[in-house]
Design an enzyme around this catalytic site. Structure first.
Site, PDB file in Angstrom:
ATOM      1  N   HIS A  82      72.257  29.306  -9.114  1.00 19.56           N
ATOM      2  CA  HIS A  82      73.608  29.533  -8.232  1.00 19.56           C
ATOM      3  C   HIS A  82      73.229  30.069  -6.891  1.00 19.56           C
ATOM      4  O   HIS A  82      73.759  30.978  -6.192  1.00 19.56           O
ATOM      5  CB  HIS A  82      74.460  30.494  -9.294  1.00 19.56           C
ATOM      6  CG  HIS A  82      74.824  30.009 -10.456  1.00 19.56           C
ATOM      7  ND1 HIS A  82      75.765  28.899 -10.627  1.00 19.56           N
ATOM      8  CD2 HIS A  82      74.302  30.551 -11.659  1.00 19.56           C
ATOM      9  CE1 HIS A  82      75.635  28.686 -12.074  1.00 19.56           C
ATOM     10  NE2 HIS A  82      74.806  29.700 -12.831  1.00 19.56           N
TER      11      HIS A  82
ATOM     12  N   SER B 173      78.400  30.183 -16.276  1.00 12.78           N
ATOM     13  CA  SER B 173      77.354  29.451 -16.017  1.00 12.78           C
ATOM     14  C   SER B 173      77.298  28.261 -16.662  1.00 12.78           C
ATOM     15  O   SER B 173      78.324  27.576 -16.854  1.00 12.78           O
ATOM     16  CB  SER B 173      75.989  30.174 -15.873  1.00 12.78           C
ATOM     17  OG  SER B 173      75.008  29.521 -15.024  1.00 12.78           O
TER      18      SER B 173
END
Length: 312
Positions: free
Chosen positions: A190, A86
């Site tokens: 996300h 991430s």
């Protein structure tokens, strides 16, 4: 073959940066970064409480700064591949020479602010699911309206969605899942909930002049290596609203022949996944400067092994 990896949001803990600032030059470096992004990284990394560093706009630049600082403390190392989970992908982009340290921190500051704004629209969150069959789990999450935002491998999937959807998950776990663990993040990262942040990052990306990676850069999007700096940045923009496929990154580590993995500060999460999913790969997490000597020894061992292989 050595891969250097950087953790994502949720790895931060109060005071975790404190011992790193005692290293020569570290405090000055962090002060310069703080000035460049308008955020007191030293304060948040040493004095702020858990709630303060849970703030997405704070946590993300703090994690990238810690990763860059701890990697620099290792000295002149040359990993064969880099990856980040991430927000850790921005740290990895700096490791690969795609962005310089200041550009990486300026980008992550804008990312954190944009994602915090997107998270404020609807109350959302994320929970880790431990155990179970991935296909069964994903189908169950989709039935509940949740997104499998992180497919981490090693029996771990992270679900993301509204707080009501996550509450329904607590009451109705997928078959085979042992535990559902709420994560200390401030939104459903996300997922579609982060779509407003993408446009802001696209604008920020236009100001960058990325270089092509100097080592193999393994992307969260699909686990593939990326050859150009422009493509790395494009993927950094898009990944905020798309799932992280760390499982595929680890599959690529296998294909590349990775034999050692070092996770920069605040390490632990990715080495834990690697221990379960990459048997035989030596791992080390940088948590405090006390771990530096062991990390250097592992890197030296790797370098010697690589030299022996080339000689043979």
């Amino acid at each position: 073959m050595l891969v250097l990896v950087a953790p994502g949001q949720g790895a931060q803990t109060p005071g975790f940066l404190t011992p790193w600032l005692d290293l020569p030059g570290a405090a000055d470096r962090v002060a310069a970064w703080s000035d460049a992004i308008g955020l007191d990284l030293a304060h948040y990394g040493t004095q702020a409480d858990a709630d303060a560093i849970r703030d997405t706009a704070v946590a993300q630049p703090l994690l990238v700064a810690a990763g860059l600082l701890s990697a620099a403390a290792l000295g002149d190392i040359a990993p064969d591949a880099v990856a980040g989970h991430s927000v850790g992908e921005i740290t990895a982009a700096a490791f690969a020479g795609v962005l310089d340290d200041t550009a990486a921190l300026q980008l992550v500051r804008k990312r954190g602010l944009a994602m915090a704004d997107a998270a404020a629209v609807t109350k959302t969150g994320m929970s880790a699911l431990l155990g179970g069959d991935p296909e069964v789990t994903v189908a169950h999450l989709e039935k509940l309206g949740l997104t499998p935002a992180n497919v981490n491998g090693a029996g771990q999937i992270v679900a993301a969605g509204t707080l009501e959807e996550l509450a329904a998950l607590e009451a109705d776990k997928p078959e085979g899942v042992r535990r559902v663990v709420p994560l200390t993040v401030a939104g459903a990262f996300h997922t579609r909930h982060m779509a407003p942040a993408v446009a802001k990052l696209e604008e920020a990306a236009r100001a960058l002049t990325p270089a092509d990676p100097t080592v193999a850069y393994v992307s969260n999007k699909d686990g593939r290596t990326v050859a150009t700096g422009a493509e790395v940045v494009s993927r950094l923009v898009g990944q905020v609203a798309n799932p992280v496929r760390w499982d595929l990154c680890m599959e690529t580590f296998k294909e590349l022949g990775v034999t050692a993995l070092v996770e920069v500060c605040p390490g632990g999460t990715l080495t834990g996944l690697a221990k379960r999913a990459l048997p035989g790969v030596k791992t080390l997490a940088l948590k405090t400067p006390d771990d530096l000597d062991a990390a250097r020894a592992l890197i030296a061992e790797h370098s010697s092994a690589a030299a022996d292989t080339q000689t043979a």
